[in-house]
Scaffold this motif. Sequence first.
Motif, PDB file in Angstrom:
ATOM      1  N   THR A  47      -7.185   6.738   4.758  1.00 24.88           N
ATOM      2  CA  THR A  47      -7.395   5.937   5.971  1.00 24.88           C
ATOM      3  C   THR A  47      -6.092   5.728   6.740  1.00 24.88           C
ATOM      4  O   THR A  47      -6.034   4.909   7.643  1.00 24.88           O
ATOM      5  N   CYS A  48      -5.048   6.453   6.349  1.00 27.97           N
ATOM      6  CA  CYS A  48      -3.738   6.204   6.976  1.00 27.97           C
ATOM      7  C   CYS A  48      -3.662   6.865   8.355  1.00 27.97           C
ATOM      8  O   CYS A  48      -3.923   8.053   8.511  1.00 27.97           O
ATOM      9  N   SER A  49      -3.244   6.085   9.349  1.00 27.52           N
ATOM     10  CA  SER A  49      -3.122   6.619  10.713  1.00 27.52           C
ATOM     11  C   SER A  49      -1.954   7.587  10.832  1.00 27.52           C
ATOM     12  O   SER A  49      -1.834   8.302  11.817  1.00 27.52           O
ATOM     13  N   ASP A  58       0.842  -1.207   0.000  1.00 26.54           N
ATOM     14  CA  ASP A  58       0.000   0.000   0.000  1.00 26.54           C
ATOM     15  C   ASP A  58       0.869   1.246   0.000  1.00 26.54           C
ATOM     16  O   ASP A  58       0.632   2.188  -0.727  1.00 26.54           O
ATOM     17  N   CYS A  59       1.879   1.252   0.854  1.00 25.16           N
ATOM     18  CA  CYS A  59       2.725   2.441   0.969  1.00 25.16           C
ATOM     19  C   CYS A  59       3.993   2.109   1.765  1.00 25.16           C
ATOM     20  O   CYS A  59       3.909   1.709   2.929  1.00 25.16           O
ATOM     21  N   GLY A  60       5.136   2.288   1.114  1.00 23.56           N
ATOM     22  CA  GLY A  60       6.406   2.010   1.782  1.00 23.56           C
ATOM     23  C   GLY A  60       6.644   2.939   2.966  1.00 23.56           C
ATOM     24  O   GLY A  60       7.236   2.555   3.975  1.00 23.56           O
ATOM     25  N   SER A 120       7.064  15.821  -3.394  1.00 24.83           N
ATOM     26  CA  SER A 120       6.000  15.182  -2.630  1.00 24.83           C
ATOM     27  C   SER A 120       4.664  15.792  -3.018  1.00 24.83           C
ATOM     28  O   SER A 120       4.578  16.966  -3.323  1.00 24.83           O
ATOM     29  N   PHE A 121       3.605  14.976  -2.962  1.00 25.92           N
ATOM     30  CA  PHE A 121       2.313  15.568  -3.243  1.00 25.92           C
ATOM     31  C   PHE A 121       1.827  16.413  -2.083  1.00 25.92           C
ATOM     32  O   PHE A 121       0.784  17.002  -2.121  1.00 25.92           O
ATOM     33  N   PHE A 122       2.630  16.467  -1.014  1.00 26.44           N
ATOM     34  CA  PHE A 122       2.275  17.327   0.109  1.00 26.44           C
ATOM     35  C   PHE A 122       2.820  18.744  -0.054  1.00 26.44           C
ATOM     36  O   PHE A 122       2.547  19.602   0.751  1.00 26.44           O
ATOM     37  N   PRO A 153       8.879   3.960  -0.701  1.00 25.85           N
ATOM     38  CA  PRO A 153       8.155   4.906  -1.560  1.00 25.85           C
ATOM     39  C   PRO A 153       6.827   5.332  -0.956  1.00 25.85           C
ATOM     40  O   PRO A 153       6.241   4.606  -0.141  1.00 25.85           O
ATOM     41  N   LEU A 154       6.370   6.508  -1.385  1.00 25.11           N
ATOM     42  CA  LEU A 154       5.043   6.977  -0.954  1.00 25.11           C
ATOM     43  C   LEU A 154       3.956   6.118  -1.582  1.00 25.11           C
ATOM     44  O   LEU A 154       4.210   5.423  -2.569  1.00 25.11           O
ATOM     45  N   ALA A 155       2.758   6.221  -1.045  1.00 25.18           N
ATOM     46  CA  ALA A 155       1.619   5.504  -1.613  1.00 25.18           C
ATOM     47  C   ALA A 155       1.475   5.852  -3.083  1.00 25.18           C
ATOM     48  O   ALA A 155       1.711   6.996  -3.478  1.00 25.18           O
TER      49      ALA A 155
END
Length: 392
Positions: free
Chosen positions: A280-282, A21-23, A350-352, A270-272
């Motif tokens: 839904t990521c905590s 899902d996401c590294g 980053s997409f952030f 890697p990012l998702a």
Amino acid sequence: MKYTKDGRLILSDSMMKIYQDCGTRFWFNYHEKPEELPRIPALEFGTVLHSMFEEFFKRKNPDAKMYISASNFANVFRGKWFSIDSQPKTERGKRKPPMLWRSPDEKEKLLGAGYKVCIDFFERNQTVPFSHVMVEQFFMVSLTNEKNGRGYALQGYIDRLELKDSNAPASFKPEELGKAIRESKDGSLLIVDYKSGYKPTSSAAVAIDTQFSCYDLAVEMMFPFHERRFAIENVRDGSHTPTLRGEGERRVLRERIFSIGRDIQKERYPLASNMYKCGTCSFLKHCYSLQKFAHQKGIHPEDLMRTSAPLKIGKKNSPMFEWKDGEIIKVDESKLRQAEKLSTKPVQLSFFVDEEEVAEIEEELNTGTPTAHAANIVERVMDWETPESFAI
Ligand code: SF4
């Protein structure tokens, strides 16, 4: 991360699912462990029910006045669920994190649902011989990649193994739990995974669930003489969703283990692949804080991750960051300098990254006077577009 004595990285299906899902989420979950997160009621509900089902077959003192009736069994669940939001100390002396209730009546609703599940479970299972069932069966399987000699171990727990259609004598003695499975050579095995969600799991979802391929591989090694079938047991209504596994799925599983194991050992986080995974990521807040910090410093987030929690067998390093409420509040400067030197990977935007900030940088570039910060970003984007730069 854990290793076997002979140096094999130990993986489980849930670890591999998180990694796929996401590294970055994998890194937060298994390496960095930034801070205790609140407990999710649905997960706690499933855990308490699993422990009830396990105890049903494993009760140590069958003469004690415990589980003599369905309501008695369900009342034990009620007692456990009442105290679910207390925060006793764990074995390591820490307080359990608080529960994250989504509504004021969520606890009450789950209490009613769990009570009914226990009544039904008792009635469905009271005639099942203990000798024909194994519960929470631990397994660890070693695998070696013949191409490169790398070895991995796959571990997990099977909720329930049940011997069907066997002539082996039945026993209800708790100490004979699983005896017929171990000793008889006839009958077939039904391998069951309990699910406690509201909706029954669909057949299509079960057919591609890699967890059953892990069970298949493990059971093939543990009990090769029994035929085997697999099913989800939807514990809210007792229905089964059957599924099949075979050599093809086992081969895919082996390749998946080798591929994910190699990526983890190369410390790739890697990012998702898409932002839907983030919903839904905590660790959403933590991830934002890390990406922002990486962006400010012009360091690839993966270099920060590698420096903060390097993968070393048997060694525990002090982490690079201190976290509070999802934010980085302190950074170890010497480790930061190490991260700056790494630069082993090209940097992906980053997409952030804040859109406003990107617009500002574009303006700076258009006016022909880019700051060092903007120049750094441009360099990173160009790196990202160069295919060779993907080589590790
Ligand atoms: S917020 Fe998204 S990218 Fe960050 S760790 Fe979670 S899933 Fe991965």
